[in-house]
Design a protein around this motif. Structure first.
Motif, short mmCIF file in Angstrom:
data_model
loop_
_atom_site.label_atom_id
_atom_site.label_comp_id
_atom_site.label_asym_id
_atom_site.label_seq_id
_atom_site.Cartn_x
_atom_site.Cartn_y
_atom_site.Cartn_z
N GLN A 25 0.81 -1.22 0.00
CA GLN A 25 0.00 0.00 0.00
C GLN A 25 0.85 1.27 0.00
OE1 GLN A 25 -2.83 0.08 3.21
NE2 GLN A 25 -3.73 2.04 2.59
N PHE A 26 1.95 1.28 0.77
CA PHE A 26 2.70 2.53 0.97
C PHE A 26 4.12 2.49 0.41
CE2 PHE A 26 -0.45 2.36 4.42
CZ PHE A 26 -1.11 3.56 4.19
N GLY A 27 4.46 1.42 -0.29
CA GLY A 27 5.81 1.30 -0.84
C GLY A 27 6.69 0.47 0.07
N HIS A 28 7.62 -0.27 -0.56
CA HIS A 28 8.50 -1.13 0.23
C HIS A 28 9.60 -0.28 0.86
CE1 HIS A 28 10.06 -5.20 1.21
NE2 HIS A 28 11.12 -4.45 1.49
N HIS A 29 9.57 -0.19 2.18
CA HIS A 29 10.56 0.60 2.92
C HIS A 29 11.63 -0.34 3.47
CE1 HIS A 29 7.38 3.54 2.61
NE2 HIS A 29 8.18 4.47 3.13
N GLU A 30 12.82 -0.19 2.93
CA GLU A 30 13.95 -1.00 3.36
C GLU A 30 14.89 -0.13 4.19
OE1 GLU A 30 15.96 -4.58 3.67
OE2 GLU A 30 14.12 -4.22 2.54
N THR A 31 15.40 -0.67 5.27
CA THR A 31 16.29 0.10 6.13
C THR A 31 17.59 -0.65 6.37
OG1 THR A 31 15.30 -0.81 8.15
CG2 THR A 31 14.41 1.28 7.32
N LEU A 32 18.63 0.11 6.65
CA LEU A 32 19.92 -0.43 7.07
C LEU A 32 20.43 0.48 8.18
CD1 LEU A 32 22.27 -2.41 6.71
CD2 LEU A 32 23.19 -0.89 4.96
N TRP B 192 18.77 13.77 2.08
CA TRP B 192 17.80 13.16 1.19
C TRP B 192 18.46 13.04 -0.18
CZ3 TRP B 192 16.70 16.07 5.33
CH2 TRP B 192 15.60 15.74 6.13
N LEU B 193 18.42 11.85 -0.77
CA LEU B 193 19.11 11.58 -2.03
C LEU B 193 18.11 11.21 -3.12
CD1 LEU B 193 21.98 9.27 -0.69
CD2 LEU B 193 21.99 11.77 -0.84
N ASP B 194 18.59 11.26 -4.36
CA ASP B 194 17.81 10.74 -5.48
C ASP B 194 17.37 9.31 -5.21
OD1 ASP B 194 17.39 12.57 -7.49
OD2 ASP B 194 19.33 12.25 -8.44
N GLY B 195 16.22 8.94 -5.73
CA GLY B 195 15.77 7.55 -5.62
C GLY B 195 15.03 7.22 -4.36
N GLY B 196 14.58 8.25 -3.63
CA GLY B 196 13.78 7.99 -2.43
C GLY B 196 14.58 7.58 -1.21
N VAL B 197 15.85 7.96 -1.16
CA VAL B 197 16.70 7.59 -0.02
C VAL B 197 16.80 8.76 0.95
CG1 VAL B 197 19.04 6.98 0.70
CG2 VAL B 197 18.08 5.97 -1.36
N ARG B 198 16.70 8.41 2.24
CA ARG B 198 16.98 9.38 3.30
C ARG B 198 17.89 8.68 4.31
NH1 ARG B 198 12.91 11.41 8.06
NH2 ARG B 198 13.16 9.21 8.57
N PHE B 199 18.92 9.39 4.77
CA PHE B 199 19.74 8.77 5.81
C PHE B 199 20.21 9.82 6.80
CE2 PHE B 199 23.20 10.01 2.97
CZ PHE B 199 24.22 10.40 3.85
N THR B 200 20.41 9.34 8.02
CA THR B 200 20.94 10.17 9.10
C THR B 200 22.20 9.53 9.64
OG1 THR B 200 18.79 11.07 9.77
CG2 THR B 200 20.50 11.03 11.44
N ILE B 201 23.19 10.35 9.91
CA ILE B 201 24.40 9.88 10.58
C ILE B 201 24.61 10.78 11.79
CG2 ILE B 201 25.87 11.28 9.04
CD1 ILE B 201 28.02 9.04 9.36
N CYS C 285 15.16 3.54 2.25
CA CYS C 285 14.70 3.81 0.89
C CYS C 285 13.31 3.26 0.73
CB CYS C 285 15.63 3.18 -0.13
SG CYS C 285 15.04 3.41 -1.84
N CYS C 286 12.46 4.01 0.08
CA CYS C 286 11.15 3.52 -0.31
C CYS C 286 11.21 3.21 -1.81
CB CYS C 286 10.07 4.56 -0.02
SG CYS C 286 8.43 4.03 -0.60
N GLY C 287 11.09 1.92 -2.13
CA GLY C 287 11.16 1.51 -3.53
C GLY C 287 9.89 0.82 -3.97
#
Length: 599
Positions: free
Chosen positions: A452-459, A527-536, A551-553
């Motif tokens: 429903q909301f997109g596959h959210h993959e995390t690392l 926030w990057l191209d391709g639906g990526v967001r990351f925090t360090i 990333c939501c793909g």
């Protein structure tokens, strides 16, 4: 005092410690080091004070001003008591709630803390038995107290302990109050006359507070969990582990009060044990922590596992899927609970509702909330932020039904304003009963949400940083590089750059961030191209630099590739370039179980 301590001789620091400390164990430690001429170790132990930071103190137990011990607990308590007496005089007579977990020295530290408040005639609602951390913030609101203290190191190793502080609103202390308390501690270091005495009965000590509180707490958790479903229905039989902590003293009884008998507790982990003998780290996030639970589930034919960490403020779950155990991440459980709670809201009231999560948690909950017409708000990391933001929102007429952070923390303000692993377990079980009636398991429900909301993959993982100076060096290198100027990270285009350390956000007209800046910590979000967001970010409590990539793909494979590519760019462009001595795991695992080998 740290500034003054830097000017003192080591001999003077040692004598001060021996003059103030009355614990024979830690006195003997310092005398042994003194007799052995171990000046480097004495410097490490005595030169600097343990830092009063994120909601209080936490560290290794041992002798010395830099460690957790009876004297540093007394000093913290005297400072906090004096702060409440002088800065919160209008509520001081309401007293403070003091609880403790089942760790080594926790009961003793709680008693010494109580002495400080009683010395100033501030009543103490004292928990005589080991208790889950969330019962303290619940107790503050129940007793309408001026604040609270929980002696716990949560899921840290057995050698650690901590001192967690809550304000009168039932949430963890936040700035500027934490700084005011730290200053008050520095002004009240010498133990008061009654500091070391045994805790004695008095008109200011309510040592039956936990007996008064436990039934109302369990009743409130039960009431709230049942309010999220039309009926409890039939639960999937499950295995429960409290990982040698205090959850086993509360959750099984709560389940039985709900009419739930279809569970098995892991025998070797059911009773509190401060040595945590069956796990390397008593944290359900850590690899191997649930091994005994999966063995027990396999032996008993169960396909669901629920777990708490040792102080029961965190909650974890695992499900057997196609013959293999799948451990839900904190984000998975967060969106599952959010979905369940959003389903339970009255449609007439959704315009008054707000759900919360932090900058390092999944963006999926924002999509879910907006699809229901519910407001979403992001906060800084930690429940000291979410608890206080929830209180602020309530003050202007909004309601917060749920908040979560990816590190297995879930808050239900209807019960308390901090993460609560007991309530999370009860609500999760209610949700699984509902999904079972709909022909789904929790895992199947998660896949439905991804569809429903997109596959959210995390690392999510960390680099080990041996010193704060190395962490600072890494972030200095990142900021002085060309990444922001070129808006590129390796081959990837940067769409937005937010630096909460320096108070910068490339996406706002005035370049000011939408969250409070914090110059005392290190945190970047891109926030990057391709639906990526990351925090360090640099960890405030551990020698780590943590990263959170999402990333939501449109598919799992696309999302997995994006998070892995992002991690490799961070590793190559930042870590190896600016701090090559910083270490990392050779094998990382994405949230769906994809292994990233880095050898």
């Amino acid at each position: 005092m740290n500034g003054m301590m830097a000017q003192e001789t080591l001999h003077s620091l040692t004598q001060t410690w021996l003059e103030w400390d009355k614990d024979p164990v830690t006195v003997a430690e310092i005398k042994q080091l003194q007799g052995a001429g171990a000046e480097d170790e004495l410097e490490r132990r005595l030169r600097h004070r343990i830092e009063f930071g994120t909601a209080g103190l936490r560290g290794r137990m041992g002798a010395g001003f830099s460690c957790m011990n009876a004297l540093t607990v007394i000093q913290a308590s005297q400072g906090l008591a004096k702060h409440i007496q002088t800065r919160r005089s209008e509520v001081a007579s309401k007293g403070v709630v003091i609880g403790h977990d089942a760790r080594h020295n926790s009961r003793r530290f709680a008693e010494l803390a109580a002495n400080a408040f009683i010395a100033l005639r501030i009543p103490v609602w004292f928990f005589a038995e080991p208790s889950p951390t969330p019962t303290v913030p619940f107790g503050i609101n129940h007793f309408k107290a001026a604040g609270g203290v929980m002696i716990t190191a949560s899921h840290n190793p057995p050698q650690d302990n901590g001192y967690k502080v809550y304000s009168s609103n039932g949430a963890q202390i936040n700035r500027p109050e934490d700084g005011e308390i730290a200053q008050s501690i520095r002004e009240n270091l010498e133990p008061w006359p009654t500091a070391w005495q045994e805790l004695q009965s008095s008109e200011h000590l309510h040592d039956d507070a936990y007996q008064q509180l436990l039934s109302p707490y369990q009743a409130r958790v039960k009431e709230y969990a049942l309010s999220t479903v039309s009926g409890l229905g039939t639960l999937i039989p499950f295995v429960y582990t409290p990982l040698h902590g205090v959850g086993g003293l509360v959750l099984p009884e709560l389940c039985r009060s709900l009419g739930v008998e279809s569970f098995v507790s892991v025998p070797l982990q059911t009773e509190p044990d401060p040595d945590f003998p069956t796990v390397q780290f008593p944290n359900p996030e850590e690899a191997g922590a649930l091994d005994l639970a999966t063995q027990s589930a396999d032996q008993n034919g169960r396909t669901l596992i629920i777990a708490n960490d040792p102080d029961a403020d965190r909650f974890a779950a695992a499900e057997k899927v196609n013959g293999e155990w799948f451990l839900f991440t904190g984000n998975h459980v967060g969106v599952l609970l959010a979905s369940h709670i959003l389903d339970s809201l009255d449609p007439k009231d959704v315009n008054k509702e707000t759900v919360l999560t932090t900058t390092v948690s999944s963006g999926m909950i924002e999509k879910m909330a907006k699809s229901r017409g519910v407001q979403f708000k992001e906060t800084l990391t930690g429940f000291k932020w979410m608890g206080n933001v929830a209180r602020d929102l309530e003050a202007v007429g909004r309601h917060v039904p749920f908040a979560y952070e990816e590190a297995l923390g879930y808050m239900f303000p209807s019960v308390c304003y901090d993460k609560d692993g007991i309530t999370a377990a009860a609500v999760f079980l209610a949700a699984t009963a509902k999904w079972k009636a709909q022909g789904m398991t929790a895992y199947a429900k998660l896949q439905q949400l991804f569809t429903q909301f997109g596959h959210h993959e995390t690392l999510n993982n960390y680099f080990r940083s041996p010193s704060p100076a190395l962490t600072t060096e890494l972030f200095k290198g990142i900021r002085s590089g060309s990444f922001l100027a070129n808006m590129k990270l390796g081959p990837m285009r940067i769409l937005r750059w937010r630096d909460l350390t320096e108070g910068y956000d490339s996406s706002s007209p005035d370049n000011k961030p939408d969250l409070p800046d914090d110059p005392t910590s290190q945190m970047l979000t891109l926030w990057l191209d391709g639906g990526v967001r990351f925090t360090i970010r640099g960890s405030g409590t551990e020698p780590k630099v943590k990263f959170y990539i999402e990333c939501c793909g449109s598919s799992r494979d696309d999302a997995v590739k994006a998070v892995c590519d992002t991690f490799l760019a961070i590793l190559d462009q930042w870590v190896k370039r600016f701090t090559p001595s910083m270490t990392h795991s050779h094998q990382l695992l994405t949230s769906s179980g994809h292994v990233l080998n880095l050898k």
